[in-house]
Design an enzyme around this catalytic site. Structure first.
Site, PDB file in Angstrom:
ATOM      1  N   THR A  45      -2.142  -6.404  -5.475  1.00 54.58           N
ATOM      2  CA  THR A  45      -2.000  -6.272  -6.754  1.00 54.58           C
ATOM      3  C   THR A  45      -2.261  -7.935  -7.323  1.00 54.58           C
ATOM      4  OG1 THR A  45       0.328  -6.630  -6.623  1.00 54.58           O
ATOM      5  CG2 THR A  45      -0.732  -4.245  -6.754  1.00 54.58           C
ATOM      6  N   ILE A  47      -0.782 -10.395  -9.405  1.00 55.06           N
ATOM      7  CA  ILE A  47       0.118 -11.469  -9.355  1.00 55.06           C
ATOM      8  C   ILE A  47       0.628 -11.689  -7.746  1.00 55.06           C
ATOM      9  CG2 ILE A  47       2.713 -12.245 -10.150  1.00 55.06           C
ATOM     10  CD1 ILE A  47       2.021 -10.514 -12.731  1.00 55.06           C
ATOM     11  N   CYS A  48       0.924 -10.636  -7.322  1.00 59.06           N
ATOM     12  CA  CYS A  48       1.242 -10.622  -5.760  1.00 59.06           C
ATOM     13  C   CYS A  48       0.382 -11.572  -4.994  1.00 59.06           C
ATOM     14  CB  CYS A  48       1.759  -9.339  -5.314  1.00 59.06           C
ATOM     15  SG  CYS A  48       2.905  -8.334  -5.934  1.00 59.06           S
ATOM     16  N   SER A  49      -1.033 -11.200  -5.274  1.00 51.75           N
ATOM     17  CA  SER A  49      -1.786 -11.945  -4.368  1.00 51.75           C
ATOM     18  C   SER A  49      -2.406 -13.162  -4.918  1.00 51.75           C
ATOM     19  CB  SER A  49      -3.254 -10.760  -4.559  1.00 51.75           C
ATOM     20  OG  SER A  49      -2.766  -9.367  -3.849  1.00 51.75           O
ATOM     21  N   LEU A  53       2.685 -14.541  -3.373  1.00 54.68           N
ATOM     22  CA  LEU A  53       2.491 -14.726  -1.801  1.00 54.68           C
ATOM     23  C   LEU A  53       1.590 -15.937  -1.314  1.00 54.68           C
ATOM     24  CD1 LEU A  53       2.659 -13.526   1.135  1.00 54.68           C
ATOM     25  CD2 LEU A  53       0.567 -12.228   0.443  1.00 54.68           C
TER      26      LEU A  53
END
Length: 199
Positions: A45, A47-49, A53
């Site tokens: 996703t 924001i996560c990527s 992270l």
């Protein structure tokens, strides 16, 4: 919702490593270690990527310099997806945990409904410093709800950001509760494998 001083849930996971299924449990990752765990809504996703992270990956050395043994990223995704994401992100410092059934997340009180995005049940965004299975400090994003009534706020000043966790660690958080004699840094579920080699 779990709070500081609570023990984290004891669960079992099925993971893929080097083409085989392996069984892991909570103690596999957390027993005898002081770790940072951050959990997010989903692999791949935006924001996560692009932010969370990679932020932990690039700040891993600074985080580990504050008596942290491991940094774990958890999501309610299956192991194939998490391993592919780790490979895509070229992780060398952060290790992924697939909470495929959401059991750990649910018992942490962090499982939320993301049906409005077609995600089903996922993890609310949070981070925690966990010392030998006990929550030393927890950082939960504001606005947690079960109806999808949120914009998933996240940035450098967010509670679960690596910047905020590092600020806590650097301030001399209660690492004295961490008994150096009880460390088990040889208990590494990824020993003999590599992030890139997991499938």
């Amino acid at each position: 919702m779990k709070k500081e001083g609570d023990r984290i849930p004891q669960v079992k996971w099925r993971e893929r490593s080097l083409g085989d299924w392996i069984d892991t449990i909570t103690d596999t990752y957390f027993k005898g270690k002081r770790v940072v765990l951050f959990s997010l809504p989903g692999a791949f996703t935006p924001i996560c990527s692009s932010k969370q992270l990679p932020g932990y990956e690039t700040k891993a050395d600074a985080i580990k310099a504050n008596r942290i043994d491991e940094i774990y990223c958890m999501s309610v995704n299956d192991s194939f997806v998490m391993n592919a994401w780790a490979q895509n992100q070229k992780l060398a410092n952060v290790k992924v945990i697939s909470d495929g059934n959401g059991e750990f997340t649910q018992k942490m009180g962090m499982l939320v409904n993301k049906n409005h995005l077609g995600f089903g049940e996922r993890s609310w965004r949070y981070a925690a410093v966990i010392c030998d299975g006990m929550i030393e400090k927890i950082f939960v994003e504001p606005g947690k709800n079960d109806i999808g009534d949120d914009m998933d706020p996240y940035g450098e000043n967010s509670p679960s950001s690596p910047e905020n966790v590092l600020k806590y660690l650097s301030s001399g958080g209660p690492a004295e509760v961490y008994d150096e004699n009880n460390r088990d840094t040889n208990n590494d579920p990824f020993k003999g494998t590599s992030i890139e080699g997991k499938d």
